[in-house]
Enzyme design. Structure first.
Site, mmCIF file in Angstrom:
data_model
loop_
_atom_site.group_PDB
_atom_site.id
_atom_site.type_symbol
_atom_site.label_atom_id
_atom_site.label_comp_id
_atom_site.label_asym_id
_atom_site.label_seq_id
_atom_site.Cartn_x
_atom_site.Cartn_y
_atom_site.Cartn_z
ATOM 1 N N SER A 1 2.745 -1.694 -1.042
ATOM 2 C CA SER A 1 3.114 -2.822 -0.194
ATOM 3 C C SER A 1 2.023 -2.968 0.854
ATOM 4 C CB SER A 1 4.464 -2.556 0.477
ATOM 5 O OG SER A 1 4.677 -3.413 1.572
ATOM 6 N N TYR B 1 10.563 2.658 4.808
ATOM 7 C CA TYR B 1 9.945 1.913 3.703
ATOM 8 C C TYR B 1 8.418 2.044 3.761
ATOM 9 C CZ TYR B 1 8.698 -1.996 0.642
ATOM 10 O OH TYR B 1 8.163 -2.769 -0.350
ATOM 11 N N LYS C 1 5.800 3.803 1.106
ATOM 12 C CA LYS C 1 4.715 3.064 0.461
ATOM 13 C C LYS C 1 3.342 3.639 0.816
ATOM 14 C CE LYS C 1 7.219 0.222 -1.883
ATOM 15 N NZ LYS C 1 7.232 0.310 -3.361
#
Length: 301
Positions: A175, A188, A192
């Protein structure tokens, strides 16, 4: 004397790399073919995973589809079979990639029914989007189970076959938050960043061990309209569609790109940003800030 020799060797290699980059700029690398190649896509039942499966099918690959949702992944399987008019164009399996035992069992069944994976696309992912102090321990743990540990387990499962042949391709979905961490994407973004580090380290490991025929691609998309992210913040933030991401990923894999940035201009922006003062990068004003507002609390109310 040995240090001097090393310096000259490094300089010559640097010059060689510059020349190669210039040549490739004017003479692009020929796209490799995925026709007949067995491609496994995780999280293939919806969103980016579904579009990745469709796009790989368009270039002639045979698809293995994994998803936790049985109905959705079977619908994608049927869509591909009908579009290709071939029953062996796609095969779907229900798999919870957060559980290593489920990965191993599904892989064993898949090998008996279809064959070995030649291209692995780790796409499955989850996002909660909220304050670190408000998220539950279970949700934080599951983010890492799905977003990075699953990638490690699938690579351990399918890499040995690629090593034996010295041929294969692994695509890992990261991401843009793996390039710059932002508020309310703490767990998150961390997962990533881990995908980014894991892929780079594994690529170097394969190189050191002489398995140079195995290619690795890490994907860095901005905000994608999959339903996982809401309430974006930032002037001029544009949502990417899953189809746009899939097109860029497949084209990047065909060119053996090590990194795919979506949109592509973000690669240049990252290079330019390395010249900015630290405060400008670490404490952006609201005109240049891009991120999200909390969505975790709403989900749990």
């Amino acid at each position: 004397m040995y240090i001097v020799i090393q310096i000259f060797q490094t300089l010559f290699y640097l010059i060689y790399c510059y020349l190669e980059a210039v040549i490739r700029f004017f003479v692009p690398v020929k796209k490799k073919s995925f026709a007949g190649t067995i491609v496994l896509v995780t999280g293939a039942g919806h969103g980016i995973g579904k579009e990745l499966a469709m796009k790989f099918s368009e270039v002639g690959a045979r698809l293995i589809l994994w998803d936790i949702n049985k109905r959705q992944v079977e619908e994608v399987e049927q869509t591909i079979r009908k579009s290709r008019h071939k029953d062996d164009a796609a095969k779907s399996y229900v798999c919870d990639v957060s559980k290593v035992e489920n990965i191993k069992a599904t892989a064993a069944k898949m090998r008996r029914e279809v064959g070995e994976v030649e291209v692995l696309v780790n796409n499955a992912g989850i996002l909660h989007g909220g304050s670190l102090l408000e998220m539950s321990e279970e949700d934080i743990k599951r983010t890492f189970d799905v977003n990075i540990l699953a990638y490690i387990w699938t690579c351990r499962e399918f890499l040995p076959y690629m090593v034996r042949r010295n041929e294969g391709h692994i695509v890992n979905m990261a991401s843009m938050s793996a390039q710059t961490g932002v508020a309310y994407l703490t767990e998150y973004s961390a997962s990533k960043y881990a995908v980014r580090g894991f892929t780079e380290a594994l690529k170097d490991e394969m190189r050191r061990e002489g398995h140079t025929g195995i290619n690795f691609t890490t994907v860095y998309p901005m905000f994608v309209a999959t339903g996982m992210t809401k309430y974006t913040v930032g002037i001029g933030v544009e949502w990417l569609t899953p189809a746009q991401v899939a097109i860029a990923v497949v084209e990047g894999a065909q060119m053996n790109e090590t990194s795919v940035f979506i949109p592509s201009w973000y690669r240049g922006l990252l290079k330019i940003s390395s010249l900015w003062p630290s405060k400008f990068k670490e404490n952006p004003n609201e005109l240049m800030y891009k991120g999200i507002n909390p969505q975790y609390k709403e989900r749990n109310d």
